[in-house]
Design a protein around this motif. Structure first.
Motif, PDB file in Angstrom:
ATOM      1  N   UNK A  96      44.687  36.846  34.012  1.00  0.00           N
ATOM      2  CA  UNK A  96      44.148  35.879  35.018  1.00  0.00           C
ATOM      3  C   UNK A  96      44.741  34.576  34.853  1.00  0.00           C
ATOM      4  N   UNK A  97      45.079  34.046  33.807  1.00  0.00           N
ATOM      5  CA  UNK A  97      45.597  32.843  33.190  1.00  0.00           C
ATOM      6  C   UNK A  97      46.165  33.114  31.677  1.00  0.00           C
ATOM      7  N   UNK A  98      46.718  32.131  31.026  1.00  0.00           N
ATOM      8  CA  UNK A  98      47.529  32.363  29.845  1.00  0.00           C
ATOM      9  C   UNK A  98      46.468  32.758  28.861  1.00  0.00           C
ATOM     10  N   UNK A  99      44.954  32.250  28.990  1.00  0.00           N
ATOM     11  CA  UNK A  99      44.027  32.738  27.885  1.00  0.00           C
ATOM     12  C   UNK A  99      42.880  33.785  28.280  1.00  0.00           C
ATOM     13  N   UNK A 100      43.200  34.402  29.481  1.00  0.00           N
ATOM     14  CA  UNK A 100      42.264  35.483  30.031  1.00  0.00           C
ATOM     15  C   UNK A 100      43.073  36.605  30.609  1.00  0.00           C
ATOM     16  N   UNK A 101      42.766  37.907  30.008  1.00  0.00           N
ATOM     17  CA  UNK A 101      43.280  39.166  30.515  1.00  0.00           C
ATOM     18  C   UNK A 101      42.147  39.931  30.588  1.00  0.00           C
ATOM     19  N   UNK A 102      42.093  40.689  31.945  1.00  0.00           N
ATOM     20  CA  UNK A 102      41.051  41.686  31.977  1.00  0.00           C
ATOM     21  C   UNK A 102      41.864  43.129  32.264  1.00  0.00           C
ATOM     22  N   UNK A 103      40.696  44.084  32.161  1.00  0.00           N
ATOM     23  CA  UNK A 103      41.156  45.201  32.335  1.00  0.00           C
ATOM     24  C   UNK A 103      40.569  45.898  33.733  1.00  0.00           C
ATOM     25  N   UNK A 104      41.348  46.506  34.591  1.00  0.00           N
ATOM     26  CA  UNK A 104      40.846  47.030  35.777  1.00  0.00           C
ATOM     27  C   UNK A 104      41.503  48.332  36.261  1.00  0.00           C
ATOM     28  N   UNK A 105      41.050  49.063  37.104  1.00  0.00           N
ATOM     29  CA  UNK A 105      41.823  50.143  37.697  1.00  0.00           C
ATOM     30  C   UNK A 105      43.081  49.839  38.546  1.00  0.00           C
ATOM     31  N   UNK A 106      44.040  50.418  38.366  1.00  0.00           N
ATOM     32  CA  UNK A 106      44.964  50.242  39.288  1.00  0.00           C
ATOM     33  C   UNK A 106      45.692  51.483  39.923  1.00  0.00           C
ATOM     34  N   UNK A 107      46.153  51.374  41.284  1.00  0.00           N
ATOM     35  CA  UNK A 107      46.801  52.586  41.596  1.00  0.00           C
ATOM     36  C   UNK A 107      47.932  52.504  42.050  1.00  0.00           C
TER      37      UNK A 107
END
Ligand code: NAG
Ligand code: NAG
Ligand code: NAG
Ligand code: NAG
Ligand code: NAG
Ligand code: NAG
Length: 405
Positions: A213-224
Protein backbone atom coordinates in the motif's frame (compact mmCIF):
# COMPACT_ATOMS: atom_id res chain seq x y z
CA UNK A 1 -38.56 -14.08 -57.20
CA UNK A 2 -40.99 -12.96 -54.56
CA UNK A 3 -39.76 -15.71 -52.24
CA UNK A 4 -36.22 -14.58 -52.68
CA UNK A 5 -37.11 -10.98 -51.87
CA UNK A 6 -38.85 -12.05 -48.69
CA UNK A 7 -35.89 -14.14 -47.61
CA UNK A 8 -33.49 -11.31 -48.36
CA UNK A 9 -35.66 -8.91 -46.39
CA UNK A 10 -35.72 -11.27 -43.43
CA UNK A 11 -31.96 -11.55 -43.49
CA UNK A 12 -31.64 -7.80 -43.62
CA UNK A 13 -33.96 -7.38 -40.65
CA UNK A 14 -32.02 -9.98 -38.69
CA UNK A 15 -28.72 -8.35 -39.48
CA UNK A 16 -30.05 -4.96 -38.44
CA UNK A 17 -31.43 -6.17 -35.11
CA UNK A 18 -28.38 -8.17 -34.12
CA UNK A 19 -26.11 -5.25 -34.93
CA UNK A 20 -25.78 -2.45 -32.41
CA UNK A 21 -27.80 0.60 -33.24
CA UNK A 22 -25.54 3.62 -33.55
CA UNK A 23 -25.88 6.24 -30.85
CA UNK A 24 -27.69 9.44 -31.82
CA UNK A 25 -25.50 12.50 -32.25
CA UNK A 26 -26.77 13.95 -28.95
CA UNK A 27 -25.81 10.79 -27.07
CA UNK A 28 -22.44 10.68 -28.83
CA UNK A 29 -21.79 14.28 -27.76
CA UNK A 30 -22.65 13.43 -24.17
CA UNK A 31 -20.38 10.38 -24.30
CA UNK A 32 -17.54 12.60 -25.37
CA UNK A 33 -18.33 15.26 -22.76
CA UNK A 34 -18.60 12.72 -19.98
CA UNK A 35 -15.18 11.36 -20.94
CA UNK A 36 -13.68 14.82 -20.37
CA UNK A 37 -15.60 15.14 -17.12
CA UNK A 38 -13.97 11.88 -16.01
CA UNK A 39 -10.50 13.40 -16.01
CA UNK A 40 -11.57 16.75 -14.52
CA UNK A 41 -13.41 15.09 -11.68
CA UNK A 42 -10.67 12.55 -11.04
CA UNK A 43 -8.06 15.28 -10.74
CA UNK A 44 -10.24 17.35 -8.43
CA UNK A 45 -10.72 14.36 -6.16
CA UNK A 46 -7.10 13.20 -6.30
CA UNK A 47 -5.99 16.49 -4.71
CA UNK A 48 -7.81 15.54 -1.54
CA UNK A 49 -5.44 14.44 1.21
CA UNK A 50 -6.20 11.16 2.94
CA UNK A 51 -8.36 9.93 0.11
CA UNK A 52 -7.13 6.45 -0.78
CA UNK A 53 -9.21 4.50 -3.28
CA UNK A 54 -11.19 6.39 -5.90
CA UNK A 55 -14.05 4.86 -7.86
CA UNK A 56 -16.45 6.90 -9.94
CA UNK A 57 -18.62 6.31 -12.96
CA UNK A 58 -18.40 9.44 -15.12
CA UNK A 59 -21.45 8.52 -17.22
CA UNK A 60 -23.48 8.19 -14.03
CA UNK A 61 -22.08 11.49 -12.69
CA UNK A 62 -23.06 13.12 -15.99
CA UNK A 63 -26.61 11.84 -15.63
CA UNK A 64 -26.68 13.11 -12.04
CA UNK A 65 -25.71 16.52 -13.37
CA UNK A 66 -28.56 16.23 -15.86
CA UNK A 67 -30.90 15.58 -12.94
CA UNK A 68 -29.62 18.71 -11.18
CA UNK A 69 -30.32 20.69 -14.35
CA UNK A 70 -33.90 19.39 -14.35
CA UNK A 71 -34.29 20.44 -10.74
CA UNK A 72 -32.75 23.87 -10.98
CA UNK A 73 -33.90 27.30 -12.01
CA UNK A 74 -31.78 30.44 -12.32
CA UNK A 75 -28.32 29.65 -13.60
CA UNK A 76 -28.08 26.06 -12.38
CA UNK A 77 -28.84 24.43 -15.76
CA UNK A 78 -26.20 26.60 -17.42
CA UNK A 79 -23.68 25.71 -14.71
CA UNK A 80 -24.44 22.05 -15.33
CA UNK A 81 -23.74 22.54 -19.01
CA UNK A 82 -20.50 24.36 -18.27
CA UNK A 83 -19.30 21.49 -16.03
CA UNK A 84 -20.19 19.08 -18.82
CA UNK A 85 -18.51 21.27 -21.44
CA UNK A 86 -21.89 21.41 -23.22
CA UNK A 87 -22.63 25.15 -23.13
CA UNK A 88 -24.16 25.23 -26.58
CA UNK A 89 -26.33 22.15 -26.20
CA UNK A 90 -30.09 22.71 -25.91
CA UNK A 91 -31.77 21.46 -22.72
CA UNK A 92 -33.87 18.86 -24.51
CA UNK A 93 -30.81 17.51 -26.35
CA UNK A 94 -28.84 17.38 -23.13
CA UNK A 95 -31.45 15.29 -21.34
CA UNK A 96 -32.25 13.07 -24.32
CA UNK A 97 -28.55 12.48 -25.02
CA UNK A 98 -27.66 11.66 -21.41
CA UNK A 99 -30.67 9.38 -21.09
CA UNK A 100 -29.81 7.46 -24.23
CA UNK A 101 -26.16 7.11 -23.24
CA UNK A 102 -26.96 5.80 -19.77
CA UNK A 103 -29.54 3.31 -21.07
CA UNK A 104 -27.11 2.11 -23.69
CA UNK A 105 -23.99 1.60 -21.58
CA UNK A 106 -25.75 0.20 -18.51
CA UNK A 107 -27.62 -2.52 -20.41
CA UNK A 108 -26.07 -5.57 -18.77
CA UNK A 109 -27.55 -8.02 -21.26
CA UNK A 110 -26.30 -6.23 -24.32
CA UNK A 111 -22.96 -5.42 -22.70
CA UNK A 112 -22.30 -8.82 -21.19
CA UNK A 113 -21.18 -7.35 -17.87
CA UNK A 114 -22.91 -7.17 -14.52
CA UNK A 115 -23.90 -3.62 -13.75
CA UNK A 116 -26.58 -2.92 -11.20
CA UNK A 117 -27.42 0.73 -10.76
CA UNK A 118 -29.94 2.54 -8.59
CA UNK A 119 -30.46 6.29 -8.29
CA UNK A 120 -32.58 8.04 -5.74
CA UNK A 121 -33.38 11.57 -4.77
CA UNK A 122 -34.09 12.04 -1.10
CA UNK A 123 -35.86 15.12 0.16
CA UNK A 124 -36.78 16.17 3.69
CA UNK A 125 -40.11 14.86 5.00
CA UNK A 126 -41.70 18.30 4.63
CA UNK A 127 -41.31 18.31 0.85
CA UNK A 128 -43.91 17.46 -1.75
CA UNK A 129 -42.46 16.50 -5.10
CA UNK A 130 -43.93 18.20 -8.17
CA UNK A 131 -45.53 15.69 -10.57
CA UNK A 132 -43.79 17.08 -13.64
CA UNK A 133 -40.39 16.76 -12.02
CA UNK A 134 -41.05 13.23 -10.80
CA UNK A 135 -42.08 12.19 -14.30
CA UNK A 136 -39.24 13.81 -16.22
CA UNK A 137 -36.51 12.71 -13.81
CA UNK A 138 -37.83 9.16 -13.90
CA UNK A 139 -38.09 9.22 -17.68
CA UNK A 140 -34.58 10.55 -18.37
CA UNK A 141 -32.55 9.38 -15.41
CA UNK A 142 -34.53 6.49 -13.95
CA UNK A 143 -34.51 8.21 -10.55
CA UNK A 144 -36.73 7.20 -7.66
CA UNK A 145 -37.98 9.80 -5.23
CA UNK A 146 -38.19 9.42 -1.51
CA UNK A 147 -38.75 11.50 1.59
CA UNK A 148 -36.64 10.97 4.65
CA UNK A 149 -36.71 12.26 8.19
CA UNK A 150 -33.22 13.17 9.32
CA UNK A 151 -34.24 14.10 12.83
CA UNK A 152 -33.82 10.43 13.48
CA UNK A 153 -30.43 10.12 11.83
CA UNK A 154 -29.76 6.52 12.76
CA UNK A 155 -32.97 5.25 11.20
CA UNK A 156 -32.46 7.45 8.15
CA UNK A 157 -28.93 6.10 7.58
CA UNK A 158 -30.21 2.59 7.99
CA UNK A 159 -32.93 3.08 5.44
CA UNK A 160 -30.49 4.57 2.90
CA UNK A 161 -28.08 1.68 3.38
CA UNK A 162 -30.91 -0.83 3.04
CA UNK A 163 -31.98 0.74 -0.26
CA UNK A 164 -28.36 0.75 -1.54
CA UNK A 165 -27.93 -2.88 -0.65
CA UNK A 166 -31.20 -3.78 -2.36
CA UNK A 167 -30.30 -1.85 -5.52
CA UNK A 168 -27.02 -3.69 -5.89
CA UNK A 169 -28.06 -7.23 -5.04
CA UNK A 170 -26.49 -6.99 -1.57
CA UNK A 171 -23.09 -5.79 -2.80
CA UNK A 172 -23.10 -2.51 -0.86
CA UNK A 173 -23.72 -3.34 2.78
CA UNK A 174 -23.41 -0.24 4.98
CA UNK A 175 -20.82 1.70 3.04
CA UNK A 176 -22.17 5.05 4.27
CA UNK A 177 -21.47 5.34 7.97
CA UNK A 178 -22.29 8.99 8.51
CA UNK A 179 -23.30 12.18 6.74
CA UNK A 180 -22.23 15.70 7.49
CA UNK A 181 -25.10 17.61 5.97
CA UNK A 182 -28.63 16.29 6.06
CA UNK A 183 -30.66 19.44 5.46
CA UNK A 184 -31.19 19.45 1.70
CA UNK A 185 -31.81 17.36 -1.38
CA UNK A 186 -29.59 14.29 -1.62
CA UNK A 187 -28.86 12.43 -4.77
CA UNK A 188 -27.60 8.92 -4.25
CA UNK A 189 -26.19 6.53 -6.83
CA UNK A 190 -25.62 2.96 -5.76
CA UNK A 191 -23.73 0.71 -8.16
CA UNK A 192 -22.30 -2.74 -8.51
CA UNK A 193 -20.05 -3.48 -11.45
CA UNK A 194 -18.42 -6.76 -12.27
CA UNK A 195 -16.27 -6.94 -15.37
CA UNK A 196 -16.81 -10.13 -17.30
CA UNK A 197 -13.47 -10.81 -19.02
CA UNK A 198 -13.20 -11.39 -22.74
CA UNK A 199 -11.00 -14.31 -21.71
CA UNK A 200 -11.65 -15.70 -18.28
CA UNK A 201 -9.13 -16.30 -15.53
CA UNK A 202 -8.99 -19.87 -14.31
CA UNK A 203 -10.78 -19.95 -10.96
CA UNK A 204 -8.01 -22.14 -9.56
CA UNK A 205 -5.22 -19.78 -10.57
CA UNK A 206 -5.69 -17.74 -7.40
CA UNK A 207 -3.45 -17.60 -4.36
CA UNK A 208 -2.51 -15.32 -1.46
CA UNK A 209 0.05 -12.65 -2.23
CA UNK A 210 1.15 -9.35 -0.81
CA UNK A 211 0.16 -5.86 -1.92
CA UNK A 212 2.31 -2.86 -1.00
CA UNK A 213 0.00 0.00 0.00
CA UNK A 214 2.90 2.31 0.94
CA UNK A 215 6.38 2.00 2.37
CA UNK A 216 5.18 1.03 5.81
CA UNK A 217 2.08 -0.97 4.97
CA UNK A 218 1.88 -4.33 3.27
CA UNK A 219 -1.32 -6.35 3.11
CA UNK A 220 -2.13 -9.89 2.15
CA UNK A 221 -4.87 -10.56 -0.40
CA UNK A 222 -5.89 -13.13 -3.02
CA UNK A 223 -4.44 -12.58 -6.46
CA UNK A 224 -5.57 -14.12 -9.75
CA UNK A 225 -3.17 -14.99 -12.54
CA UNK A 226 -3.41 -15.66 -16.25
CA UNK A 227 -1.32 -15.56 -19.38
CA UNK A 228 -2.72 -14.21 -22.62
CA UNK A 229 -2.30 -11.77 -25.46
CA UNK A 230 -3.06 -8.20 -24.39
CA UNK A 231 -2.49 -4.72 -25.80
CA UNK A 232 0.41 -3.33 -23.81
CA UNK A 233 2.68 -0.30 -23.80
CA UNK A 234 5.68 0.42 -21.65
CA UNK A 235 6.45 4.14 -21.31
CA UNK A 236 10.13 3.95 -20.43
CA UNK A 237 10.56 7.71 -20.07
CA UNK A 238 7.83 7.87 -17.47
CA UNK A 239 8.56 4.47 -15.92
CA UNK A 240 5.04 3.11 -16.23
CA UNK A 241 3.07 0.43 -18.05
CA UNK A 242 -0.34 0.60 -19.70
CA UNK A 243 -2.24 -2.66 -20.09
CA UNK A 244 -5.63 -3.13 -21.76
CA UNK A 245 -7.81 -6.09 -20.89
CA UNK A 246 -10.89 -6.49 -23.10
CA UNK A 247 -14.13 -7.28 -21.33
CA UNK A 248 -16.61 -9.68 -22.84
CA UNK A 249 -17.11 -9.46 -26.59
CA UNK A 250 -14.66 -6.52 -26.65
CA UNK A 251 -17.49 -4.09 -25.94
CA UNK A 252 -15.48 -2.41 -23.24
CA UNK A 253 -11.92 -2.52 -21.96
CA UNK A 254 -10.30 -2.30 -18.59
CA UNK A 255 -7.19 -0.16 -18.81
CA UNK A 256 -4.58 -0.24 -16.07
CA UNK A 257 -1.86 2.39 -15.69
CA UNK A 258 0.76 1.26 -13.24
CA UNK A 259 4.16 2.66 -12.22
CA UNK A 260 7.12 0.27 -12.39
CA UNK A 261 7.44 0.19 -8.62
CA UNK A 262 5.43 1.13 -5.60
CA UNK A 263 5.20 4.92 -5.31
CA UNK A 264 2.51 7.49 -4.47
CA UNK A 265 0.33 7.97 -7.57
CA UNK A 266 0.75 11.78 -7.75
CA UNK A 267 3.45 11.53 -10.38
CA UNK A 268 1.26 9.46 -12.72
CA UNK A 269 -1.77 11.58 -12.00
CA UNK A 270 0.11 14.68 -13.16
CA UNK A 271 0.66 12.93 -16.50
CA UNK A 272 -2.88 11.63 -16.81
CA UNK A 273 -4.90 13.59 -19.36
CA UNK A 274 -7.34 12.40 -21.96
CA UNK A 275 -4.82 13.19 -24.67
CA UNK A 276 -2.01 11.37 -22.87
CA UNK A 277 -4.19 8.31 -22.40
CA UNK A 278 -5.07 8.26 -26.10
CA UNK A 279 -1.39 8.57 -26.88
CA UNK A 280 -0.50 5.62 -24.65
CA UNK A 281 -3.33 3.52 -26.11
CA UNK A 282 -2.27 4.30 -29.67
CA UNK A 283 1.20 2.98 -28.90
CA UNK A 284 0.03 -0.31 -27.44
CA UNK A 285 0.95 -3.54 -29.14
CA UNK A 286 -0.50 -6.96 -28.53
CA UNK A 287 1.99 -8.87 -26.38
CA UNK A 288 2.09 -12.13 -24.49
CA UNK A 289 1.50 -11.08 -20.89
CA UNK A 290 1.47 -12.87 -17.55
CA UNK A 291 -1.07 -10.81 -15.65
CA UNK A 292 -1.62 -10.91 -11.89
CA UNK A 293 -4.41 -8.82 -10.39
CA UNK A 294 -5.90 -8.52 -6.91
CA UNK A 295 -9.08 -10.58 -6.63
CA UNK A 296 -10.96 -8.20 -4.40
CA UNK A 297 -14.12 -6.17 -4.19
CA UNK A 298 -13.39 -2.47 -4.16
CA UNK A 299 -16.18 -0.69 -2.31
CA UNK A 300 -15.97 3.07 -2.29
CA UNK A 301 -18.38 5.85 -1.36
CA UNK A 302 -17.74 9.48 -2.27
CA UNK A 303 -19.77 12.57 -1.56
CA UNK A 304 -19.26 14.43 -4.83
CA UNK A 305 -21.16 17.58 -3.76
CA UNK A 306 -17.99 19.50 -2.89
CA UNK A 307 -16.05 18.37 -5.97
CA UNK A 308 -18.88 19.28 -8.33
CA UNK A 309 -18.96 22.68 -6.63
CA UNK A 310 -15.22 23.03 -7.33
CA UNK A 311 -15.84 22.16 -10.97
CA UNK A 312 -18.33 25.00 -11.29
CA UNK A 313 -21.68 23.81 -9.94
CA UNK A 314 -21.54 26.56 -7.33
CA UNK A 315 -25.15 27.69 -7.15
CA UNK A 316 -27.02 24.45 -6.45
CA UNK A 317 -24.68 23.49 -3.58
CA UNK A 318 -24.95 26.88 -1.87
CA UNK A 319 -27.75 26.97 0.67
CA UNK A 320 -28.16 30.75 0.34
CA UNK A 321 -28.26 30.86 -3.46
CA UNK A 322 -29.71 27.54 -4.58
CA UNK A 323 -32.99 27.49 -6.46
CA UNK A 324 -34.02 23.90 -7.08
CA UNK A 325 -37.66 24.82 -7.08
CA UNK A 326 -38.56 22.62 -10.04
CA UNK A 327 -38.41 19.76 -7.52
CA UNK A 328 -41.29 20.95 -5.36
CA UNK A 329 -42.45 24.29 -6.70
CA UNK A 330 -40.83 26.01 -3.72
CA UNK A 331 -37.40 27.55 -3.32
CA UNK A 332 -36.65 25.55 -0.20
CA UNK A 333 -33.92 23.10 -1.17
CA UNK A 334 -30.24 23.06 -1.96
CA UNK A 335 -28.10 20.13 -3.07
CA UNK A 336 -26.62 18.92 0.20
CA UNK A 337 -25.18 15.58 -0.94
CA UNK A 338 -24.27 13.71 -4.07
CA UNK A 339 -23.40 10.28 -2.75
CA UNK A 340 -21.74 8.12 -5.33
CA UNK A 341 -21.28 4.65 -3.94
CA UNK A 342 -19.90 1.74 -5.94
CA UNK A 343 -18.58 -1.75 -5.60
CA UNK A 344 -16.31 -3.08 -8.33
CA UNK A 345 -15.65 -6.77 -8.09
CA UNK A 346 -12.38 -8.01 -9.53
CA UNK A 347 -12.96 -11.68 -10.08
CA UNK A 348 -12.09 -14.55 -12.43
CA UNK A 349 -15.24 -15.14 -14.59
CA UNK A 350 -15.24 -14.35 -18.27
CA UNK A 351 -15.91 -15.97 -21.59
CA UNK A 352 -14.17 -19.18 -22.59
CA UNK A 353 -11.49 -18.97 -25.25
CA UNK A 354 -9.45 -21.10 -27.58
CA UNK A 355 -6.68 -22.55 -25.41
CA UNK A 356 -4.62 -23.69 -28.38
CA UNK A 357 -3.00 -20.26 -28.19
CA UNK A 358 -0.82 -21.57 -25.35
CA UNK A 359 1.11 -23.84 -27.66
CA UNK A 360 1.99 -20.99 -30.00
CA UNK A 361 5.42 -19.46 -30.27
CA UNK A 362 4.03 -16.02 -29.40
CA UNK A 363 3.20 -17.10 -25.88
CA UNK A 364 6.78 -18.03 -24.98
CA UNK A 365 8.41 -15.71 -22.42
CA UNK A 366 5.41 -13.58 -21.53
CA UNK A 367 6.05 -10.20 -19.95
CA UNK A 368 5.06 -9.86 -16.30
CA UNK A 369 2.34 -7.44 -15.25
CA UNK A 370 2.17 -7.88 -11.51
CA UNK A 371 -0.32 -5.48 -9.90
CA UNK A 372 0.95 -5.62 -6.32
CA UNK A 373 1.11 -1.85 -5.73
CA UNK A 374 -1.20 1.14 -6.29
CA UNK A 375 -2.43 1.76 -9.85
CA UNK A 376 -4.94 3.82 -11.82
CA UNK A 377 -7.63 2.11 -13.88
CA UNK A 378 -10.42 2.96 -16.31
CA UNK A 379 -13.22 1.02 -17.93
CA UNK A 380 -13.73 2.45 -21.37
CA UNK A 381 -16.71 1.70 -23.56
CA UNK A 382 -15.56 0.56 -26.97
CA UNK A 383 -18.47 1.97 -28.96
CA UNK A 384 -19.30 5.35 -27.43
CA UNK A 385 -15.74 5.87 -26.11
CA UNK A 386 -17.32 7.00 -22.86
CA UNK A 387 -15.65 6.13 -19.58
CA UNK A 388 -17.78 3.81 -17.52
CA UNK A 389 -15.44 3.93 -14.54
CA UNK A 390 -12.26 5.70 -13.52
CA UNK A 391 -10.47 5.13 -10.28
CA UNK A 392 -7.40 4.08 -8.43
CA UNK A 393 -6.69 1.08 -6.30
CA UNK A 394 -4.45 2.23 -3.49
CA UNK A 395 -5.62 0.31 -0.48
CA UNK A 396 -7.68 -2.79 -1.30
CA UNK A 397 -9.26 -4.91 1.40
CA UNK A 398 -6.72 -7.30 2.83
CA UNK A 399 -5.01 -8.48 5.98
CA UNK A 400 -2.38 -6.10 7.36
CA UNK A 401 1.06 -7.68 7.40
CA UNK A 402 3.53 -5.16 8.73
CA UNK A 403 3.12 -1.67 9.95
CA UNK A 404 6.49 -0.12 10.61
CA UNK A 405 9.86 0.26 9.00
C1 NAG B 1 -37.95 24.50 -14.35
O1 NAG B 1 -38.54 25.77 -14.16
C2 NAG B 1 -38.35 26.68 -15.21
C3 NAG B 1 -38.91 28.02 -14.82
O2 NAG B 1 -40.22 27.92 -14.33
C4 NAG B 1 -38.99 26.15 -16.46
O3 NAG B 1 -38.74 27.04 -17.54
C5 NAG B 1 -38.38 24.78 -16.78
O4 NAG B 1 -39.04 24.21 -17.88
C6 NAG B 1 -38.49 23.85 -15.60
N1 NAG B 1 -37.76 22.65 -15.92
C7 NAG B 1 -38.34 21.48 -15.96
C8 NAG B 1 -37.44 20.35 -16.35
O5 NAG B 1 -39.48 21.29 -15.65
C1 NAG C 1 -30.81 -4.39 -23.53
O1 NAG C 1 -30.28 -5.07 -24.64
C2 NAG C 1 -31.05 -6.17 -25.04
C3 NAG C 1 -30.28 -6.96 -26.08
O2 NAG C 1 -29.61 -6.12 -26.97
C4 NAG C 1 -32.40 -5.65 -25.55
O3 NAG C 1 -33.21 -6.71 -25.97
C5 NAG C 1 -33.10 -4.90 -24.40
O4 NAG C 1 -34.29 -4.30 -24.87
C6 NAG C 1 -32.18 -3.82 -23.85
N1 NAG C 1 -32.78 -3.28 -22.64
C7 NAG C 1 -33.01 -1.97 -22.49
C8 NAG C 1 -33.58 -1.56 -21.20
O5 NAG C 1 -32.75 -1.16 -23.38
C1 NAG D 1 -21.75 -13.14 -21.21
O1 NAG D 1 -21.95 -13.92 -22.37
C2 NAG D 1 -21.73 -15.30 -22.20
C3 NAG D 1 -21.97 -16.00 -23.52
O2 NAG D 1 -21.30 -15.33 -24.55
C4 NAG D 1 -22.68 -15.85 -21.12
O3 NAG D 1 -22.41 -17.20 -20.90
C5 NAG D 1 -22.48 -15.07 -19.84
O4 NAG D 1 -23.43 -15.50 -18.88
C6 NAG D 1 -22.67 -13.59 -20.07
N1 NAG D 1 -22.34 -12.91 -18.83
C7 NAG D 1 -22.89 -11.76 -18.47
C8 NAG D 1 -22.45 -11.21 -17.18
O5 NAG D 1 -23.71 -11.19 -19.15
C1 NAG E 1 -10.90 -8.60 -28.99
O1 NAG E 1 -9.76 -7.93 -28.58
C2 NAG E 1 -8.60 -8.72 -28.64
C3 NAG E 1 -7.48 -7.98 -28.02
O2 NAG E 1 -7.49 -6.64 -28.40
C4 NAG E 1 -8.31 -9.08 -30.09
O3 NAG E 1 -7.19 -9.91 -30.16
C5 NAG E 1 -9.50 -9.82 -30.64
O4 NAG E 1 -9.31 -10.06 -32.00
C6 NAG E 1 -10.77 -9.05 -30.45
N1 NAG E 1 -11.89 -9.88 -30.78
C7 NAG E 1 -12.96 -9.42 -31.38
C8 NAG E 1 -14.06 -10.40 -31.61
O5 NAG E 1 -13.09 -8.24 -31.72
C1 NAG F 1 -14.28 -2.08 -30.76
O1 NAG F 1 -13.70 -0.93 -31.35
C2 NAG F 1 -12.93 -1.21 -32.50
C3 NAG F 1 -12.29 0.07 -32.94
O2 NAG F 1 -13.15 1.14 -32.87
C4 NAG F 1 -13.84 -1.84 -33.57
O3 NAG F 1 -13.06 -2.15 -34.70
C5 NAG F 1 -14.47 -3.09 -33.02
O4 NAG F 1 -15.38 -3.63 -33.94
C6 NAG F 1 -15.20 -2.80 -31.72
N1 NAG F 1 -15.69 -4.06 -31.17
C7 NAG F 1 -16.94 -4.18 -30.74
C8 NAG F 1 -17.30 -5.52 -30.21
O5 NAG F 1 -17.76 -3.28 -30.75
C1 NAG G 1 -8.41 -23.04 -31.96
O1 NAG G 1 -7.34 -22.46 -32.71
C2 NAG G 1 -6.68 -23.40 -33.53
C3 NAG G 1 -5.47 -22.74 -34.16
O2 NAG G 1 -5.50 -21.37 -34.10
C4 NAG G 1 -7.65 -23.92 -34.59
O3 NAG G 1 -7.01 -24.83 -35.43
C5 NAG G 1 -8.82 -24.56 -33.89
O4 NAG G 1 -9.80 -24.96 -34.83
C6 NAG G 1 -9.47 -23.61 -32.89
N1 NAG G 1 -10.47 -24.31 -32.10
C7 NAG G 1 -11.69 -23.82 -31.94
C8 NAG G 1 -12.62 -24.63 -31.08
O5 NAG G 1 -12.08 -22.75 -32.42
Amino acid sequence: MLMLTVVTLCLLVMAASSEDKALSSHAATMADNSASLAFNLYHTMAKEKDLENILISPVVVASTLGLVALAGKESTPSQVKAVLGADKVLDEHLHAGLAELLTDVSNSTARNVTWKLGSRLYGPSSISFADGFVQSSKKFYNVEHSKINFRDKKTAMKSINTWMSKSTGGKLPEVIKDMERTDGAMIINAMFFKPHWHEQFHHKMVDDRTFLVHHSLTISLPMMHRTGLYPFFEDKDNKLCVLSMPLAHNMSTLIIIMPYHMEPLERLEKLLTRKQLDDWLSKQEEKAMAVSLPKVSLEVGHDLQKYLGELGLTEAVDKAKADLSNISGKKDLYLSNVLHVSALEWDTPGNTFNTSIYSSERMKNPKLFYADHPFIFLVKDNRSKSILFIGRMVHPNGKKMKDEL
